[in-house]
Design an enzyme around this catalytic site. Sequence first.
Site, short mmCIF file in Angstrom:
data_model
loop_
_atom_site.label_atom_id
_atom_site.label_comp_id
_atom_site.label_asym_id
_atom_site.label_seq_id
_atom_site.Cartn_x
_atom_site.Cartn_y
_atom_site.Cartn_z
N HIS A 126 0.79 -1.23 0.00
CA HIS A 126 0.00 0.00 0.00
C HIS A 126 0.81 1.28 0.00
O HIS A 126 0.24 2.37 -0.06
CB HIS A 126 -0.93 0.04 1.21
N LYS B 133 -9.07 14.30 3.54
CA LYS B 133 -8.25 13.10 3.65
C LYS B 133 -7.43 13.24 4.92
O LYS B 133 -7.45 14.30 5.56
CB LYS B 133 -7.33 12.94 2.43
N ARG B 134 -6.70 12.18 5.32
CA ARG B 134 -5.83 12.32 6.47
C ARG B 134 -4.88 13.51 6.26
O ARG B 134 -4.49 13.80 5.13
CB ARG B 134 -5.03 11.03 6.69
N LYS C 155 0.53 14.68 1.52
CA LYS C 155 -0.74 15.01 0.86
C LYS C 155 -0.87 16.51 0.59
O LYS C 155 -1.78 16.97 -0.09
CB LYS C 155 -1.92 14.49 1.69
N THR D 116 -8.32 6.89 -3.02
CA THR D 116 -9.66 6.44 -3.40
C THR D 116 -10.66 7.58 -3.24
O THR D 116 -11.72 7.58 -3.86
CB THR D 116 -10.13 5.24 -2.54
N LYS E 74 -14.20 8.83 -5.41
CA LYS E 74 -15.52 9.18 -4.86
C LYS E 74 -15.98 10.55 -5.38
O LYS E 74 -17.15 10.75 -5.70
CB LYS E 74 -15.48 9.20 -3.33
C1 LIG Z 1 -12.12 7.40 1.00
C2 LIG Z 1 -11.74 7.74 2.36
C3 LIG Z 1 -10.40 7.96 2.69
C4 LIG Z 1 -9.29 7.91 1.66
O1 LIG Z 1 -9.13 9.19 1.10
P1 LIG Z 1 -7.85 9.59 0.24
O2 LIG Z 1 -8.21 10.92 -0.31
O3 LIG Z 1 -7.74 8.56 -0.85
O4 LIG Z 1 -6.68 9.61 1.13
C5 LIG Z 1 -10.09 8.29 3.99
N1 LIG Z 1 -11.04 8.39 4.94
C6 LIG Z 1 -12.34 8.20 4.65
C7 LIG Z 1 -13.35 8.35 5.74
C8 LIG Z 1 -12.74 7.86 3.37
O5 LIG Z 1 -14.04 7.66 3.10
#
Ligand SMILES: *Cc1c(COP(=O)(O)O)cnc(C)c1O
Length: 811
Positions: free
Chosen positions: A355, A543-544, A549, A651, A655
């Site tokens: 990952h 995101k985190r 990032k 991911t 979305k």
């Molecule tokens: C999809 C998702 C992530 C991943 O987000 P990235 O932008 O790909 O880092 C993290 N936390 C939650 C709650 C998510 O739904």
Amino acid sequence: MLMDKDEFKAIFVNNLQTMFGKGIEEASINNKYMALSRVIRDCISKNWMETNKQYSETGVKQVYYFSMEFLLGKALDMHLVNGGVKEIYREALEELGIDLNELEKQEADPGLGNGGLGRLAACFMESMAAVGIPGHGCGIRYTYGLFEQKIVDHNQVELPDNWLQDGYAWEFRKADKAVEVKFGGTINSSQQGERWVFTHENYEAVLAVPYDVPLAGYHNNTVNTLRLWNAESLHDTFDLASFNRGEYLEAMEYRSSVGLISKILYPQDNFYEGRLLRLKQQYFFVSAGLQSIIRRYKKRYSSMKQLPKRVAVHINDTHPAIAVPELMRLLMDQEELSWDDAWKITTETISYTNHTIMPEALETWPVEMFKSLLPRMYMIVHEINERVCRSLWDAYPGDWERIRSMAVIADNMVHMARLAVVGSHSVNGVAQIHTDILKEHIMSNFHKFYPKKFNNKTNGITHRRWLLKANPELAGIITDCIGSGWITDPQKLEEFGRFDTDKIIQEKVRKVKHNNKKILAKYIKEKTGVTIDARSIFDVHIKRIHSYKRQILNVFHIMDLYNRLKENPSLAITPRTFIFAGKAAPGYYIAKQTIKLISVLASLINKDKDIKGKLKVIFLENYSVSLGELLFPAADVSEQISTASKEASGTGNMKFMLNGAVTIGTLDGANVEIHDAVGDDNIFIFGLTSQQVFDYYNHGGYDAWQVYSSDIRIKTVLEQLVNGFLPYQREEFRPLYNSLLADNDEFFVLRDFDAYAKAQVELDKRYKQKNKWIEMSIHNIAQAGIFSSDRTICEYSRDIWHTKPVVITKP
Ligand SMILES: *Cc1c(COP(=O)(O)O)cnc(C)c1O
């Protein structure tokens, strides 16, 4: 599912009575939520038993997805949608004077994961059930999920997430299926005839009790199982009389230390924390999971040699990599197989997903710690290492450097990624660029040695949760245009692309987006008190919080925009609302400073009348699956701006796209494939490529000072961090400032600033052409089908697990 309204009402009312001894008038909202959940749970459990029966009878191969994290999100609404009963139940409840939305708010959102990795596991579970793959999850039932985040005086504060306090409606405790997991102690070996026998003595035994959660498919009868293990003390009933005081206290100490194993989720994303308790957690659920798989297998089959035909074990990152020696142990010590037979079965059964390439995330355990906690595991890993090194020596005689870089045990450390690579038959990355980097850089030696093991499986998301459930109005438009086939065959979304210039559809899509933005604006008003304009561009970065990032890059762009607006209040930009959300690991100082900076900046900008409301900055607390379901449907712009090469896939990017947001991003992770899918005209790509990033790292030459001194915008913004411009203690952001200058800006924030700012100007221009923007939006939705986890799961099934979907017939 129960389809008859009156029958549903009767059972619901009956549940209230039998569960709580209450009628509708006396019952609390939570009582009603539990009674509704029970209706659904009872329907599902019939199909669940039937699914298990048919899996057993047909002997079809079972997939077990081992993951430290499952970031599930709420279940009730998903069950209603997947079961096709949402509208019927909503009406029935309404007739009883009950608002379904209020009941849904009662449900806890199980945060048993940190971010992308845990959410991926949850999307995979949903897709496997929908597609009909016999696939099950194996993980830990953490008593406390990821902390709840609050912002107090601009600081992140972490609160415990006691998600089980009112009980969890979707779990089934299976006490009779508990197994023992052994820690510590010593191993004695003796020879019995030809065989070496290993006995484990003076160990500490822990009871692993499974809690099963049903995973129901979409409009089919498949119900797979997520098995979460809870750690409990082995001896539940003490003979208290025989205990003297000292033994009693010892026994109590044991009981409370055992409970610790499944108590908390480590709150770091993409970061390795080498604690003993973490290693305990890993062995705990892996051993319990493998024992229960073998026990089930042995009910039907006598020879272990057929195991890889009946069972696939997939490990989500290296956290469960101890599955390799544990399966070896079970096959040799318990099933009495030879090393060679056990090794063949183990490697044919296990497959591994990598990952991340970030060095700080790589798991390595000190030999001493590993050996004393897991003595038998260490013996087996040691033997694996000997054999691997011998075969490497045969291939590369005298090449010590190479062998050392590939050894499972080297420099007094056990290297879990190397263990996972040698112990499995498939190693995959999670986006094409990530797999290429694994093959060419991080794991190039392994790729040369085992070229056939390596393959790519680009991540995906379940479009049923992230579109059908989260954005029902957009889903409705799509279904009106192209029929409902896309729900089970997401590639069909492509047909929606035909409507990209259709004025009526454009208008409908625009209206739905506007509506979703109004819903979000209302939520933001409630949570933060800030009024935002639903006509402004909703630019969303969720995101985190992580240096790689680059939330800071976004912040710098906002600060520069603000500076320009202050200078020229009539600057012709489209009003923008920048929305952030995300948790920082509690010990990650710079990430916490980033949140603080966003929050302080928001307080400055949001009340500044000079800029005529053209700019708003929002930080929303407690990013979670539930909050995501509110944010993705309301976004115009998706921020995916990691330093190229650092984000394995992402991911969140998928979305957003699925909900019609347009991406501004770097050529990193799955952004590369999103760019391929939508084409240059429907995405805003900027910045260094991964090759350029590698070149900088390998050959030096990047000088943050030079960028700083040659770009007045950057210079101004950086100085504003430390010159009293921000309404906070003057020196507060000095460490952030230093990380970008004194420490030479590891993630190229300054280097990419100009390209990012230019891409933002382009984006603003394009947004002004209203129809063009909607066209782009529709195009993004229509191209999102390949990023469904249905596609990902079918690829894993075909290339790695060699499983086929099965149809479960009605009971
Ligand atoms: C999809 C998702 C992530 C991943 O987000 P990235 O932008 O790909 O880092 C993290 N936390 C939650 C709650 C998510 O739904």
